[in-house]
Motif scaffolding. Structure first.
Motif, short mmCIF file in Angstrom:
data_model
loop_
_atom_site.label_atom_id
_atom_site.label_comp_id
_atom_site.label_asym_id
_atom_site.label_seq_id
_atom_site.Cartn_x
_atom_site.Cartn_y
_atom_site.Cartn_z
N PHE A 218 25.48 -68.65 -46.37
CA PHE A 218 24.62 -69.70 -45.93
C PHE A 218 25.32 -70.98 -45.32
N TYR A 219 26.34 -71.31 -45.86
CA TYR A 219 27.17 -72.58 -45.63
C TYR A 219 28.10 -72.38 -44.52
N LYS A 220 28.65 -71.08 -44.40
CA LYS A 220 29.32 -70.42 -43.32
C LYS A 220 28.62 -70.58 -42.00
N TRP A 283 23.54 -82.31 -42.59
CA TRP A 283 24.08 -81.36 -41.73
C TRP A 283 23.18 -79.97 -41.72
N VAL A 284 22.80 -79.60 -43.00
CA VAL A 284 22.26 -78.35 -43.24
C VAL A 284 20.66 -78.46 -42.30
N MET A 434 19.68 -66.95 -42.50
CA MET A 434 19.95 -65.62 -41.69
C MET A 434 20.77 -64.98 -42.78
N SER A 435 21.46 -65.52 -43.61
CA SER A 435 22.28 -65.05 -44.66
C SER A 435 21.91 -64.19 -45.67
N GLY A 436 20.26 -64.60 -45.86
CA GLY A 436 19.68 -63.70 -47.10
C GLY A 436 18.76 -62.98 -46.36
N GLY A 437 18.48 -62.89 -44.95
CA GLY A 437 17.55 -62.05 -44.45
C GLY A 437 18.01 -60.66 -43.88
N VAL A 438 16.98 -59.99 -43.56
CA VAL A 438 17.04 -58.40 -43.08
C VAL A 438 17.58 -58.57 -41.72
N THR A 439 18.63 -58.16 -41.19
CA THR A 439 19.28 -58.54 -40.04
C THR A 439 19.47 -57.28 -39.36
#
Length: 493
Positions: A218-220, A283-284, A434-439
């Motif tokens: 997420f933070y990346k 920032w987030v 998007m880090s935890g989404g289905v991409t």
């Protein structure tokens, strides 16, 4: 020794996306039983009926057989044909009227699809309180605040609407939601496939759970957004934490920083972690709302706000700590004071506001356990490892309950969802969630749509003349899938 935990971040890291929806400044004004509102990205007035349904408090046990009034909103101005489609918004952790007025995609496509619009409020939020004013008073009453109960609410409400609305008996229903609401729309299709023929899950991190994705991803993404928006932008934010420590090592430094940031209350030594947490949240949120046009989603912001922020942070490595922090203070004002109307900045009033926060605190402390961490190397934040035990202890101190770390995977299937069908997972390339989404598409009917220029559920917002082509194309594709599902449903009736 592990890095010390700041007062809130163990919980706050997983709260940012959920409570961001619900800013008090965005609550529209009620006009009787109908609402008419306008905003920067909403080009026309909206109207709808406000209705209530006697919903069961407990769908899964038989001892508690009480009911509560679940609020839902309906617009049927374009719904003229018998058994016409229904677009059903699965309400998030907040007042349903806010989501109704900020989910422009549904309003924009209603006429084309000749669809009825229904926005259903999530239990324990807005006006849908199972135990009235006592709903948040103790863990016994809060026990019925779960995603499973909310999904059952939606399924029961859909059945009621189809049964009691003339001409809707065989209407195909498509679930739509963004963020947590997007998770619910996907899960509604998975758990109650007879209730909805398909679902659009926008910016829905259904895999942001234990052992499904790395806790630091997420933070990346947040860091990448800033790194790509200005020379040295993310590097200088990473350097700012040390600069803050250096400046705040003296009483004079506390006074200087308070004045430099225009804080409403002077910083004390014990406020340092709160101050850093406030900056981190800022920032987030900028990453989540990095929209291509002027918008008022969380705050009143310029187009592409991160690019504007980064104009204040393009320093070389040789600048002094105070020069660097002056740039940080100017960057923060882009978020909190773009209009210039704020007299001072209050770090106790977080970037995401306060409404709906207690409900999501409780949900995070039970089944919605979403590990988050930072390392200060692959991201621009101070190192903060994920510590489940500390998280659990904090939850127990707040509510007297402990989280079930792996429950979401057990109840919703984790990454093993290939047996399901007719779900669109849309994600923005700029959105940290998007880090935890289905991409990646899993099958022909479990489809991933990536919007490279999109921040948090940009596709669910109203059409805008400044929309990038990527979101225009995404919306077109989403509507085409809707039409396909509707046609398929008609053929099997």
């Amino acid at each position: 020794m592990p890095a010390p935990l700041r007062p809130v971040p163990v919980l706050a890291l997983i709260l940012l996306f959920f409570i961001s929806f619900y800013e008090a400044t965005l609550k529209p004004h009620l006009l009787g039983r109908h609402r008419v509102t306008r905003s920067l990205s909403q080009p026309r007035a909206l109207s709808y009926k406000t209705l209530y349904f006697d919903q069961q408090i407990d769908h899964f046990g038989f001892l508690e057989n009480g009911t509560f009034k679940q609020r839902y909103l309906v617009n049927d101005q374009h719904w003229h044909q018998k058994n016409g489609p229904i677009l059903f918004y699965t309400g998030n952790e907040g007042d349903i009227e806010w989501f109704c007025n900020n989910t422009g995609f549904m309003w924009d496509v209603a006429e084309e699809l000749e669809a009825m619009l229904v926005f259903a409020e999530h239990r324990y939020y807005g006006q849908s309180m199972p135990f009235g004013d006592e709903s948040y008073s103790n863990a016994k009453y809060l026990n019925y605040l779960t995603s499973e109960q909310a999904l059952a609410d939606f399924a029961v409400l859909i059945k009621y609407l189809k049964k009691t609305t003339p001409g809707a008996q065989n209407s195909p229903v498509i679930a739509i939601g963004g963020s947590y609401g997007g998770m619910l729309s996907a899960w509604l299709r998975m758990k109650y496939p007879s209730a909805v023929i398909g679902a659009l899950a926008a910016s829905a991190p259904i895999w942001q759970f234990t052992d499904m994705v790395p806790c630091g991803d997420f933070y990346k993404i947040v860091t990448q957004d800033f790194a790509s928006s200005g020379i040295n932008c993310s590097k200088n934010i990473r350097r700012s934490w040390t600069a803050i420590n250096n400046v705040l090592s003296t009483a004079e430094g506390l006074q200087w920083l308070s004045k430099e940031f225009g804080l409403c209350s002077p910083l004390k030594e014990e406020d340092v972690n709160d101050f850093k947490g406030w900056l981190q949240e800022t920032w987030v949120n900028l990453a989540m709302v990095d929209y291509p046009y002027e918008a008022n989603f969380l705050q009143h912001l310029p187009p592409w706000p991160i690019k504007v922020v980064c104009t204040h942070l393009q320093f070389d490595t040789g600048v002094s700590d105070k020069q660097l922090l002056h740039g940080i203070s100017q960057a923060v004002r882009v978020y909190y004071n773009y209009t210039g109307s704020s007299v001072c900045l209050n770090i106790s009033e977080t970037a995401t506001g306060n409404l709906g926060i207690r409900g999501w605190f409780y949900q995070s402390c039970t089944e919605m356990v979403m590990p988050m961490c930072t390392d200060g190397i692959q991201d621009m934040f101070e190192p903060e490892p994920w510590n489940f035990q500390a998280f659990s202890d904090e939850c127990y101190g707040l509510f007297g309950v402990r989280p079930r770390e792996n429950w979401a995977e057990t109840v919703y299937g984790g990454k093993n969802i290939h047996a399901h069908s007719n779900i669109i997972f849309s994600n923005g390339g700029l959105d940290p969630w998007m880090s935890g989404g289905v991409t990646k598409s899993i099958s022909d009917t479990l489809v991933a749509i990536i919007i490279p220029d999109g921040a948090h559920h940009l596709d669910l917002r109203f059409n805008n003349q400044h929309d990038p082509q990527s979101v225009i194309s995404a919306r077109t594709l989403e509507v085409n899938y809707f039409k396909r599902w509707i046609k398929q449903n008609a053929s099997v009736r």
